[in-house]
Design a protein around this motif. Structure first.
Motif, mmCIF file in Angstrom:
data_model
loop_
_atom_site.group_PDB
_atom_site.id
_atom_site.type_symbol
_atom_site.label_atom_id
_atom_site.label_comp_id
_atom_site.label_asym_id
_atom_site.label_seq_id
_atom_site.Cartn_x
_atom_site.Cartn_y
_atom_site.Cartn_z
ATOM 1 N N LEU A 166 47.625 28.933 10.043
ATOM 2 C CA LEU A 166 47.782 27.474 10.105
ATOM 3 C C LEU A 166 46.446 26.775 10.337
ATOM 4 C CD1 LEU A 166 51.124 27.118 12.129
ATOM 5 C CD2 LEU A 166 50.773 27.142 9.643
ATOM 6 N N GLY A 167 45.540 27.426 11.053
ATOM 7 C CA GLY A 167 44.211 26.832 11.260
ATOM 8 C C GLY A 167 43.448 26.699 9.959
ATOM 9 N N GLU A 168 43.566 27.720 9.098
ATOM 10 C CA GLU A 168 42.920 27.651 7.787
ATOM 11 C C GLU A 168 43.599 26.616 6.905
ATOM 12 O OE1 GLU A 168 43.123 31.608 6.303
ATOM 13 O OE2 GLU A 168 41.448 32.343 7.537
ATOM 14 N N LEU A 169 44.902 26.518 7.011
ATOM 15 C CA LEU A 169 45.648 25.583 6.170
ATOM 16 C C LEU A 169 45.319 24.134 6.532
ATOM 17 C CD1 LEU A 169 47.873 25.006 4.058
ATOM 18 C CD2 LEU A 169 49.549 25.163 5.929
ATOM 19 N N TRP A 170 45.266 23.815 7.827
ATOM 20 C CA TRP A 170 45.102 22.429 8.271
ATOM 21 C C TRP A 170 43.693 22.125 8.781
ATOM 22 C CZ3 TRP A 170 48.721 19.731 6.284
ATOM 23 C CH2 TRP A 170 50.012 20.246 6.159
ATOM 24 N N ASP A 171 42.837 23.121 8.796
ATOM 25 C CA ASP A 171 41.456 22.935 9.270
ATOM 26 C C ASP A 171 41.451 22.240 10.623
ATOM 27 O OD1 ASP A 171 38.715 23.137 9.205
ATOM 28 O OD2 ASP A 171 38.436 21.245 8.129
ATOM 29 N N SER A 172 42.270 22.778 11.537
ATOM 30 C CA SER A 172 42.451 22.160 12.847
ATOM 31 C C SER A 172 41.786 23.009 13.927
ATOM 32 C CB SER A 172 43.943 22.008 13.150
ATOM 33 O OG SER A 172 44.148 21.614 14.475
ATOM 34 N N ASN A 173 40.948 22.375 14.735
ATOM 35 C CA ASN A 173 40.278 23.079 15.822
ATOM 36 C C ASN A 173 41.253 23.552 16.899
ATOM 37 O OD1 ASN A 173 37.742 22.762 14.676
ATOM 38 N ND2 ASN A 173 37.319 20.833 15.761
ATOM 39 N N THR A 174 42.391 22.872 16.992
ATOM 40 C CA THR A 174 43.377 23.264 18.005
ATOM 41 C C THR A 174 43.771 24.720 17.813
ATOM 42 O OG1 THR A 174 44.233 20.998 18.075
ATOM 43 C CG2 THR A 174 45.641 22.734 18.994
ATOM 44 N N PHE A 175 43.941 25.122 16.568
ATOM 45 C CA PHE A 175 44.303 26.517 16.283
ATOM 46 C C PHE A 175 43.092 27.442 16.374
ATOM 47 C CE2 PHE A 175 47.585 24.022 14.114
ATOM 48 C CZ PHE A 175 48.729 24.599 14.656
ATOM 49 N N THR A 176 42.002 27.057 15.752
ATOM 50 C CA THR A 176 40.844 27.949 15.703
ATOM 51 C C THR A 176 40.258 28.203 17.092
ATOM 52 O OG1 THR A 176 39.424 26.039 15.204
ATOM 53 C CG2 THR A 176 40.261 27.299 13.343
ATOM 54 N N ASN A 177 40.366 27.238 18.001
ATOM 55 C CA ASN A 177 39.864 27.436 19.359
ATOM 56 C C ASN A 177 40.699 28.449 20.137
ATOM 57 O OD1 ASN A 177 37.869 25.553 18.893
ATOM 58 N ND2 ASN A 177 38.939 23.872 19.929
ATOM 59 N N ILE A 178 41.984 28.573 19.790
ATOM 60 C CA ILE A 178 42.879 29.459 20.527
ATOM 61 C C ILE A 178 42.907 30.863 19.924
ATOM 62 C CG2 ILE A 178 45.311 29.801 21.176
ATOM 63 C CD1 ILE A 178 45.605 26.804 21.404
#
Length: 205
Positions: free
Chosen positions: A90-102
């Motif tokens: 999901l982090g790759e899909l939405w380019d969201s730091n919330t996911f990539t940080n976790i």
């Protein structure tokens, strides 16, 4: 005189014969009564039979499987992998730091459990491939969560919340049942991490 006697005797004999014939005719013509019919019996079919006490008894619920450290560790290490893999996807899909940080934290969680498996001679169930799981329930859950999180960023955040809530619940059960100190120590660290992740997702919701 003899002749008269013979005639009289013949008459009497004839009367006796006629009387016998009459009785025979009367008996032959008398109405015969059918033998009494056997008393009717009421057959009770299986469908009509009253239910037994056993049939009315409430079925006993299946007993929950007793807690087992090895089984718990096998599940928990893949559950941490599920969080990692969903957040990567999901982090790759939405380019969201919330996911990539976790994501990095979820990798650390797995590495905390892995030594517990090794110390007990338990084979690590994790696949090196993202989105592939040994546990069929976790595989189905991964597929479902990725599908939901792919519909929008808002839904992806909700998926993160669901994952962390599930982790917290499962870890709480394991900690309450576990009696091996090294396992409890690791599980408590995982619980604290999941609580922090949950707060991060809830701030974005």
């Amino acid at each position: 005189m003899k002749k008269q006697t013979i005639i009289t005797t013949s008459i009497v004999a004839g009367a006796v014969v006629l009387a016998g014939v009459g009785v025979a005719i009367a008996l032959a013509n008398a109405p015969t009564e059918a033998p009494d019919a056997a008393p009717a019996t009421t057959a009770t079919t299986a469908a009509e039979a009253p239910p037994t006490a056993d049939a009315l008894a409430t079925p006993e619920p299946e007993a929950a499987a007793p807690y087992d450290t090895a089984t718990a560790l096998l599940f928990l290490v893949e559950e941490e992998k599920l969080a990692h893999d969903v957040y990567v996807t999901l982090g790759e899909l939405w380019d969201s730091n919330t996911f990539t940080n976790i994501v990095e934290s979820e990798s650390t969680h797995q590495e905390l459990v892995a030594p517990l498996l090794e110390a007990r001679g338990i084979a690590d169930p994790r696949s090196t491939e993202v989105g592939v799981f040994t546990d069929p329930d976790l595989q189905a859950l991964y597929d479902e969560l990725v599908a939901r999180g792919s519909t929008s960023l808002a839904e992806a955040i909700q998926v993160g919340i669901l994952i962390e809530e599930k982790d917290i619940a499962d870890l709480g059960v394991a900690i309450a049942a576990e009696d091996e100190a090294d396992v409890v120590s690791v599980l408590e660290r995982l619980l604290a991490g999941s609580e922090n992740h949950l707060e991060a997702f809830e701030r974005r919701a």
